[in-house]
Motif scaffolding. Structure first.
Motif, PDB file in Angstrom:
ATOM      1  N   LEU A 620       0.690  -4.936  -1.001  1.00  0.00           N
ATOM      2  CA  LEU A 620       0.696  -3.589  -1.583  1.00  0.00           C
ATOM      3  C   LEU A 620      -0.249  -2.683  -0.822  1.00  0.00           C
ATOM      4  O   LEU A 620       0.074  -1.536  -0.499  1.00  0.00           O
ATOM      5  CB  LEU A 620       0.280  -3.650  -3.054  1.00  0.00           C
ATOM      6  CG  LEU A 620       1.343  -4.130  -4.015  1.00  0.00           C
ATOM      7  CD1 LEU A 620       0.856  -3.968  -5.435  1.00  0.00           C
ATOM      8  CD2 LEU A 620       2.631  -3.356  -3.836  1.00  0.00           C
ATOM      9  N   SER A 621      -1.415  -3.210  -0.497  1.00  0.00           N
ATOM     10  CA  SER A 621      -2.400  -2.394   0.210  1.00  0.00           C
ATOM     11  C   SER A 621      -1.895  -2.010   1.596  1.00  0.00           C
ATOM     12  O   SER A 621      -2.064  -0.879   2.050  1.00  0.00           O
ATOM     13  CB  SER A 621      -3.702  -3.183   0.297  1.00  0.00           C
ATOM     14  OG  SER A 621      -4.595  -2.528   1.106  1.00  0.00           O
ATOM     15  N   MET A 624       0.595   0.654   1.274  1.00  0.00           N
ATOM     16  CA  MET A 624      -0.025   1.943   0.965  1.00  0.00           C
ATOM     17  C   MET A 624      -0.577   2.628   2.193  1.00  0.00           C
ATOM     18  O   MET A 624      -0.593   3.841   2.280  1.00  0.00           O
ATOM     19  CB  MET A 624      -1.141   1.732  -0.040  1.00  0.00           C
ATOM     20  CG  MET A 624      -0.654   1.890  -1.431  1.00  0.00           C
ATOM     21  SD  MET A 624      -1.999   1.997  -2.536  1.00  0.00           S
ATOM     22  CE  MET A 624      -3.152   0.888  -1.861  1.00  0.00           C
ATOM     23  N   ILE A 629      -1.226   9.120   1.837  1.00  0.00           N
ATOM     24  CA  ILE A 629      -2.131   9.439   0.716  1.00  0.00           C
ATOM     25  C   ILE A 629      -3.565   9.388   1.198  1.00  0.00           C
ATOM     26  O   ILE A 629      -3.885   8.715   2.167  1.00  0.00           O
ATOM     27  CB  ILE A 629      -1.936   8.480  -0.478  1.00  0.00           C
ATOM     28  CG1 ILE A 629      -1.897   7.027   0.017  1.00  0.00           C
ATOM     29  CG2 ILE A 629      -0.714   8.824  -1.271  1.00  0.00           C
ATOM     30  CD1 ILE A 629      -1.870   6.029  -1.092  1.00  0.00           C
ATOM     31  N   MET A 633      -7.467   8.326  -3.152  1.00  0.00           N
ATOM     32  CA  MET A 633      -6.286   7.881  -3.905  1.00  0.00           C
ATOM     33  C   MET A 633      -6.036   6.406  -3.622  1.00  0.00           C
ATOM     34  O   MET A 633      -5.724   5.639  -4.523  1.00  0.00           O
ATOM     35  CB  MET A 633      -5.087   8.732  -3.452  1.00  0.00           C
ATOM     36  CG  MET A 633      -3.890   8.606  -4.325  1.00  0.00           C
ATOM     37  SD  MET A 633      -4.269   9.142  -5.986  1.00  0.00           S
ATOM     38  CE  MET A 633      -2.908   8.410  -6.853  1.00  0.00           C
ATOM     39  N   ARG A 634      -6.184   6.037  -2.345  1.00  0.00           N
ATOM     40  CA  ARG A 634      -5.946   4.662  -1.950  1.00  0.00           C
ATOM     41  C   ARG A 634      -6.897   3.716  -2.692  1.00  0.00           C
ATOM     42  O   ARG A 634      -6.488   2.679  -3.201  1.00  0.00           O
ATOM     43  CB  ARG A 634      -6.172   4.518  -0.452  1.00  0.00           C
ATOM     44  CG  ARG A 634      -5.083   3.768   0.267  1.00  0.00           C
ATOM     45  CD  ARG A 634      -5.329   3.838   1.748  1.00  0.00           C
ATOM     46  NE  ARG A 634      -6.450   3.005   2.122  1.00  0.00           N
ATOM     47  CZ  ARG A 634      -6.372   1.681   2.263  1.00  0.00           C
ATOM     48  NH1 ARG A 634      -5.206   1.081   2.083  1.00  0.00           N
ATOM     49  NH2 ARG A 634      -7.413   0.975   2.599  1.00  0.00           N
ATOM     50  N   PHE A 636      -8.377   4.311  -5.498  1.00  0.00           N
ATOM     51  CA  PHE A 636      -8.003   4.274  -6.911  1.00  0.00           C
ATOM     52  C   PHE A 636      -6.832   3.317  -7.114  1.00  0.00           C
ATOM     53  O   PHE A 636      -6.814   2.531  -8.057  1.00  0.00           O
ATOM     54  CB  PHE A 636      -7.655   5.679  -7.402  1.00  0.00           C
ATOM     55  CG  PHE A 636      -7.256   5.701  -8.844  1.00  0.00           C
ATOM     56  CD1 PHE A 636      -8.208   5.512  -9.826  1.00  0.00           C
ATOM     57  CD2 PHE A 636      -5.935   5.874  -9.212  1.00  0.00           C
ATOM     58  CE1 PHE A 636      -7.844   5.509 -11.152  1.00  0.00           C
ATOM     59  CE2 PHE A 636      -5.564   5.869 -10.526  1.00  0.00           C
ATOM     60  CZ  PHE A 636      -6.522   5.680 -11.504  1.00  0.00           C
ATOM     61  N   ILE A 637      -5.867   3.394  -6.198  1.00  0.00           N
ATOM     62  CA  ILE A 637      -4.702   2.510  -6.345  1.00  0.00           C
ATOM     63  C   ILE A 637      -5.112   1.053  -6.202  1.00  0.00           C
ATOM     64  O   ILE A 637      -4.580   0.181  -6.896  1.00  0.00           O
ATOM     65  CB  ILE A 637      -3.600   2.892  -5.327  1.00  0.00           C
ATOM     66  CG1 ILE A 637      -3.053   4.270  -5.672  1.00  0.00           C
ATOM     67  CG2 ILE A 637      -2.468   1.877  -5.352  1.00  0.00           C
ATOM     68  CD1 ILE A 637      -2.026   4.781  -4.736  1.00  0.00           C
ATOM     69  N   ILE A 638      -6.087   0.790  -5.334  1.00  0.00           N
ATOM     70  CA  ILE A 638      -6.575  -0.593  -5.217  1.00  0.00           C
ATOM     71  C   ILE A 638      -7.151  -1.071  -6.545  1.00  0.00           C
ATOM     72  O   ILE A 638      -6.878  -2.181  -7.002  1.00  0.00           O
ATOM     73  CB  ILE A 638      -7.632  -0.696  -4.099  1.00  0.00           C
ATOM     74  CG1 ILE A 638      -6.938  -0.560  -2.752  1.00  0.00           C
ATOM     75  CG2 ILE A 638      -8.369  -2.021  -4.165  1.00  0.00           C
ATOM     76  CD1 ILE A 638      -7.878  -0.428  -1.602  1.00  0.00           C
ATOM     77  N   VAL A 640      -6.288  -0.002  -9.455  1.00  0.00           N
ATOM     78  CA  VAL A 640      -5.173  -0.206 -10.385  1.00  0.00           C
ATOM     79  C   VAL A 640      -4.460  -1.516 -10.066  1.00  0.00           C
ATOM     80  O   VAL A 640      -4.136  -2.294 -10.974  1.00  0.00           O
ATOM     81  CB  VAL A 640      -4.194   0.983 -10.313  1.00  0.00           C
ATOM     82  CG1 VAL A 640      -2.965   0.718 -11.149  1.00  0.00           C
ATOM     83  CG2 VAL A 640      -4.887   2.246 -10.786  1.00  0.00           C
ATOM     84  N   ILE A 641      -4.262  -1.784  -8.775  1.00  0.00           N
ATOM     85  CA  ILE A 641      -3.583  -3.035  -8.407  1.00  0.00           C
ATOM     86  C   ILE A 641      -4.370  -4.226  -8.940  1.00  0.00           C
ATOM     87  O   ILE A 641      -3.803  -5.123  -9.569  1.00  0.00           O
ATOM     88  CB  ILE A 641      -3.461  -3.154  -6.871  1.00  0.00           C
ATOM     89  CG1 ILE A 641      -2.487  -2.115  -6.330  1.00  0.00           C
ATOM     90  CG2 ILE A 641      -2.975  -4.549  -6.486  1.00  0.00           C
ATOM     91  CD1 ILE A 641      -2.417  -2.097  -4.827  1.00  0.00           C
ATOM     92  N   GLU A 708     -12.008  -7.802  -4.666  1.00  0.00           N
ATOM     93  CA  GLU A 708     -12.113  -6.576  -3.865  1.00  0.00           C
ATOM     94  C   GLU A 708     -12.817  -6.871  -2.556  1.00  0.00           C
ATOM     95  O   GLU A 708     -12.373  -6.431  -1.487  1.00  0.00           O
ATOM     96  CB  GLU A 708     -12.878  -5.516  -4.665  1.00  0.00           C
ATOM     97  CG  GLU A 708     -12.958  -4.164  -3.984  1.00  0.00           C
ATOM     98  CD  GLU A 708     -14.083  -4.088  -2.980  1.00  0.00           C
ATOM     99  OE1 GLU A 708     -13.880  -3.449  -1.933  1.00  0.00           O
ATOM    100  OE2 GLU A 708     -15.141  -4.680  -3.198  1.00  0.00           O
TER     101      GLU A 708
END
Lengths: 777, 350
Positions: A620-621, A624, A629, A633-634, A636-638, A640-641, A708
């Motif tokens: 996913l990363s 992305m 983006i 945002m990236r 933040f999406i991490i 969320v993932i 992370e």
């Protein structure tokens, strides 16, 4: 990944057993819960219904004036939010404080009110009785009785200790866990308050001369023996060389150069120690000195033409066309006419000697200084020379012209009228140039005007955030200036130091000090020294060193560590919050409603649980990174993932607990009272499961941080230049870096490890404390 | 039992289909540029016979070639659902033949210019080899350690082990790896830091195996070390559980030797959760070794995944992802079944 699995299995197993054996502990807690709920129910009904009815009324009112619509909506939203917060706060307070205590407090308050009322009544009575002149003994006795009753009640109430309070007490009895808690809190403070103390920090900071420096704080520590005898100080990178008036050489700062392990202090030639030195200058990785008999000494690196020591050096350097070889009369202990030497300058792999007759002897690497050969070959005569990081500058012998020979020289943007056009060599008509001072990417010249007063002119890219040159007023002027890597120092004619330029390492703290004693200033690399006329050090300031060393970009590992920690902890926390919200909602709904809902939700949980975590997050990363983006945002999406992939364990656990709790009698009672299903699920059952949730949250927090870090380490999480504890380790991929630059990986590892270990210890202790099964054994 | 397994298998297929569909959609929703067009253009430009043609003819030729390539790859349609079915093998390509996974075609790697199956073969072997070794090593250490700490619960040794194991499972793999590399490769110089054998060797037989093991020693040590913490705690917990059982009290009351009680009575009961753990752990280790393979530069599945991701070699990544998903689903099934087999009290088909 394997560890994650273990956890899940562990939890599953617990769940299985709890379904069988956990009925008892739940029952133990039950009276408490019943108390809770009764208090709850009676408390709630009235304000709730009132709030709801006002909700219904509100839209009707809103139709009347549409302008206030948005406002009232926002108000309502905040009202609701406040309500939710109050409820959640209520749980936590009740958990720690205990419902019985709250009830007791309410009771005491009511008692007090009653008492006050009674007192007032008594006083009135007394007044009446005084008026009636009756005896005053009977009411006093009443009062005593009252107090006794109250005391008895108070002790009654305090004997009941809430489970929350019990947990807290038991937790604080564990020394290890308390230590861990203190460390974690300290870490949080350090990481969230620390960045506020470094306003000058930027992710993109680069200083090529400061790359890969080991931890040190000695860069500003001028030796005591040198103080009082300072003749000159010179530095252009991480070590500083000082010359005393007795002709001795002192070196301080980081003396080991790079991976070659040449120690520039220990490798001082014996001949230099024996000789009386007249001139000395430090380049980025070599030092050149001239003795009083004119012998030229050099040590340090020599691969790129810095100097020639023996025949093999000649053979090596001859093959490299970018090198201007050291002049034949100077190499291998050759001599120079020392009385005729005016200035010795060393730069990045280059050396230049300016003679009093205006000629320049230059040798070194022309890859870094492309115009260097022109200074030696063109035959021009110079009054002063200096070097920036990439280019050489000179002042012509008549002190009117600034010479560089390069098309892309620093553009001269003076705010002065008598200066020639912007991108030509500077020509002064009415005034003369006294001296030249070059920093890394800009330069300053000291100019004597026709009136006899000096003034400083300035040039180059002087970026934002840099301090401007101070105004000295009408009567004072600069007598000498000096340039470091990014800053300048000047001495005023009345003996004060003034500093301007970059203050990222505190180089400018020296400004406006000196008590009128300063005669010479040395701005060297990132340090500032002010010396008096009797060769004593008056003031110094600037970069002391890097306590955790520097990375490949010359950025302080410590600063990146503090700022990266904020990112790591934030990502961990947000991911855990997201995962717990999803996990709790799905767990409670699935556990409480059962049947088809349970079936469906559990299948969803299994699907999500079947996704292999690390590869999926990586994919996913990676995807992305292809999307257009922003970095924020990236990140933040991490988060969320991470959150969306890790809720399954918690959901299963909560479901198991809810299954066990929902059969309790107080739930039946609540149902009989007509409380809605969702409210029973989230308000009556959830608080009883919250201890399990807290334990899981703690352990998950450490887990998310580790994931992370792992992702960032592999290059699929937060990427450079933004630091996190994981991606700071990203640079340490090969053996030479791991071996030579141990500070690059050791400190981030220690911080990450300590934080996760402490969080896990806390989680473990909480589990021990809260799980009644472990208590029994 | 059979009915239960069948039910689970059907359910597994369903989950697999959902996940594969999700993965496929995520993949092809990423803008990648028209690969076939680029290739066709390259081909035409590099061919001397075509290069001198007029621009219009050249363009027509490129378009024709692009379409041809798209037919071969099955990407001439923008309908993702059709593409998904083609990928699975349920929908025919342009020439009327289905060439999906069902037909044994797992895709084509754009980077290696080989079939995915061929690309994956060698790394898969290596990963399995490493993982089996690491599992055996870890079990050999953790089981005795777990039993010992459980038996001497509350002793000083146990408490130290508790703290040590917390540290063990709190440390991420890469930190342990870096630390071990620093200690054993840089300072002690015992092991090589990366690689899968001496470069350019032509050893055979036992010598080749020895060389391989010499290079794999450090990765194996790190992997074992990483799993010590979690495993020891798990074994300890289940052993404590077993020691608290009534049957143990009975056995002790009978006057059996403590050794017999522990190893014969308690350990058998503790074994049940441990078995399931071992199965799950062994399967989970496949994706867990991504980090180790990356750090030590081993040619394994994890390293392949990272290389493919960085190069955006989609079909390889998709295959690996589905491999991991399949593995994880199979793992769940095996765990459940093993639970039922190991513990007669748990009835799986209920």
């Amino acid at each position: 990944m394997a560890k994650k699995k273990d956890e899940n299995l562990n939890l599953e197993e617990q769940k299985l057993e709890q379904e069988v054996s956990d009925v008892q502990p739940v029952q133990e807690e039950q009276p408490q819960a019943v108390l809770d709920e009764q208090a709850n129910v009676t408390e709630e009904i009235s304000p709730e219904t009132v709030a709801e009815s006002s909700d219904v009324q509100a839209p009707v009112l809103n139709d009347a004036n549409k302008q206030a619509d948005g406002k009232t909506k926002a108000k309502q939203f905040f009202k609701k939010l406040g309500h939710v917060c109050k409820i959640v706060g209520g749980w936590i307070v009740r958990m720690i404080w205990g419902a019985s205590k709250i009830a007791a407090n309410d009771f005491i308050k009511a008692e007090k009110k009653f008492e006050e009322a009674q007192k007032a009544a008594e006083e009135e009575k007394a007044l009446e009785e005084q008026q009636a002149l009756a005896d005053a003994e009977t009411p006093q006795e009443d009062g005593k009785k009252n107090k006794k009753r109250k005391k008895a009640k108070l002790t009654d109430v305090e004997e009941i200790v809430s489970p929350g309070k019990q947990y807290v007490k038991a937790f604080f009895e564990k020394k290890l866990a308390v230590t861990a808690l203190v460390i974690v809190i300290a870490m949080f403070l350090f990481v969230f308050i620390g960045p506020l103390c470094m306003p000058t920090y930027t992710d993109l900071y680069k200083a090529s001369s400061q790359a890969y420096l080991p931890p040190t704080v000695s860069m500003l520590s001028l030796p005591k023996e040198l103080d009082g005898h300072i003749k000159s100080i010179s530095s252009s990178s991480f070590f500083t060389v000082g010359l005393s008036d007795t002709g001795n050489i002192y070196i301080w700062g980081v003396t080991k150069i790079g991976t070659t392990k040449i120690d520039i202090e220990k490798s001082i030639p014996q001949a230099v120690k024996d000789a009386k030195i007249e001139y000395v200058a430090a380049g980025t990785d070599h030092i050149v000195a001239i003795g009083d008999d004119g012998t030229v000494y050099a040590w340090g690196h020599k691969e790129l033409g810095q100097y020639i020591e023996n025949e093999t050096d000649i053979a090596n350097q001859e093959t490299n066309h970018n090198i201007i070889m050291m002049p034949e009369d100077l190499r291998m202990g050759g001599k120079i006419d020392v009385a005729n030497v005016k200035k010795l300058v060393c730069g990045n792999q280059i050396t230049a000697i300016l003679m009093k007759d205006g000629t320049v002897r230059v040798w070194g690497n022309t890859n870094t200084y492309r115009n260097a050969s022109k200074f030696a070959n063109k035959g021009d005569k110079f009054y002063d020379i200096d070097v920036t990081r990439t280019s050489m500058y000179g002042v012509t012998y008549d002190q009117k012209l600034l010479v560089n020979y390069e098309a892309n020289a620093i553009k001269l943007k003076y705010k002065m009228n008598d200066v020639a056009s912007a991108d030509q060599d500077l020509v002064l008509t009415n005034s003369t140039i006294l001296s030249l001072a070059c920093a890394n990417s800009n330069l300053a010249i000291l100019v004597q005007e026709a009136s006899g007063k000096n003034r400083v002119l300035f040039s180059g890219d002087f970026g934002e955030g840099l301090t401007d040159i101070p105004a000295l007023g009408l009567t004072r002027y600069f007598t000498q200036i000096s340039a470091g890597a990014e800053h300048y120092l000047g001495v005023s004619n009345d003996g004060y130091v003034y500093a301007w330029g970059d203050n990222i390492h505190g180089q400018l703290k020296i400004s406006e000090k000196g008590d009128g004693k300063v005669s010479t200033v040395y701005a060297e690399a990132y340090q500032s020294y002010a010396v008096s006329s009797d060769n004593k050090l008056v003031e110094k300031s600037g970069l002391k060193g890097y306590i955790f060393g520097t990375d490949a970009n010359g950025a302080s590992v410590f600063k990146r560590l503090v700022n990266g920690g904020r990112m790591t902890l934030t990502i961990g926390a947000v991911a855990v919050i997201i995962s717990s919200i999803i996990g709790i909602i799905i767990g409670v709904i699935s556990g409480y409603f059962g049947g088809k809902v349970d079936m469906f939700l559990m299948r969803v949980t299994e699907v999500v649980g079947a996704i292999p975590f690390l590869p999926f997050a990586m994919i996913l990363s990676a995807i992305m990174s292809k999307l257009p983006i922003g970095e924020d945002m990236r990140i933040f999406i991490i988060m969320v993932i991470l959150g969306v992939l890790s809720w399954t364990g918690l959901a299963r656990l909560v479901r198991g607990q809810v299954l066990a709790t929902r059969e309790c009698e107080y739930i039946t009672a609540a149902k009989a009272m007509g409380v809605s299903e969702l409210r029973i699920a989230f308000k009556h059952i959830l608080p009883n499961v919250i201890s399990v949730i807290i334990v899981t949250l703690t352990l998950d927090f450490a887990g998310c941080m580790l994931t992370e870090s792992g992702l960032s380490y592999l290059g699929f999480g937060v990427t450079f230049p933004r630091p996190t504890w994981g991606n700071m380790l990203n640079a340490t991929r090969n053996l030479t870096i791991i071996g030579n630059y141990w500070w690059l990986w050791l400190f981030p590892s220690i911080f990450l490890a300590i934080t996760t270990i402490c969080i896990n210890i806390i989680g473990d202790a909480l589990r021990d404390v809260m799980d009644p099964r472990t208590n029994k054994r | 039992m059979l009915k239960y397994i069948l039910k689970r298998l059907v359910y597994m297929v369903l989950v697999w289909v959902i996940l594969s569909f999700l993965m496929f959609m995520i993949y092809w929703s990423v803008p990648t540029g028209n690969r076939e067009f680029q290739e066709a253009k390259m081909e035409v430009e590099s061919n001397d016979a075509y290069r001198r043609l007029p621009a219009q003819e050249k363009r027509a030729l490129i378009e024709e070639l692009t379409l041809e390539k798209q037919y071969a790859n099955g990407t001439e349609t923008n309908n993702l659902f059709v593409r998904y079915l083609r990928w699975l093998g349920f929908y025919p390509y342009h020439d009327g033949q289905p060439r999906g996974m069902l037909q044994g075609n797992f895709g084509y790697s754009q980077i290696y210019k080989k079939d995915v199956m061929e690309v994956v073969k060698a790394p898969m072997g290596n990963t399995v080899f490493i993982n089996i070794f690491a599992t055996l090593l870890a079990l050999g250490i953790t089981i005795p350690l777990g039993i010992a700490t459980a038996v001497h619960r509350g002793s000083r040794g146990d408490k130290t082990m508790q703290v040590l194991t917390i540290i063990g499972y709190s440390l991420p793999t890469f930190i342990i790896a870096i630390l071990f590399i620093w200690i054993f490769c840089w300072n002690a110089k015992w092991f090589p830091a990366s690689g899968f054998g001496t470069p350019g060797n032509d050893f055979t037989g036992l010598k080749a195996f020895g060389d391989k093991m010499y290079y794999l020693a450090l990765p194996l040590i790190v992997m074992t070390f990483c799993s010590l913490g979690g495993m020891t705690r798990y074994v300890r917990a289940s052993m404590i559980e077993a020691l608290g059982m009534d049957c143990i009290r009975t056995a002790r009351a009978k006057g059996l030797k403590e050794r017999t009680v522990i190893y014969s009575h308690a350990w058998r009961n503790a074994l049940i959760p441990v078995i399931t753990l071992v199965v799950g752990w062994f399967l989970g280790i496949f994706s867990g070794s991504v980090m180790i393979e990356q750090i030590f530069g081993l040619n394994g599945m994890g390293n392949l995944l990272i290389t493919a991701l960085n190069a955006f070699d989609f079909e390889v990544v998709l295959f690996l992802q589905m491999f991991y998903v399949t593995l994880s689903l199979l793992g769940n099934l095996i765990i459940d079944l093993a639970y039922g087999l190991a513990d007669p009290r748990v009835r799986v088909n209920k």
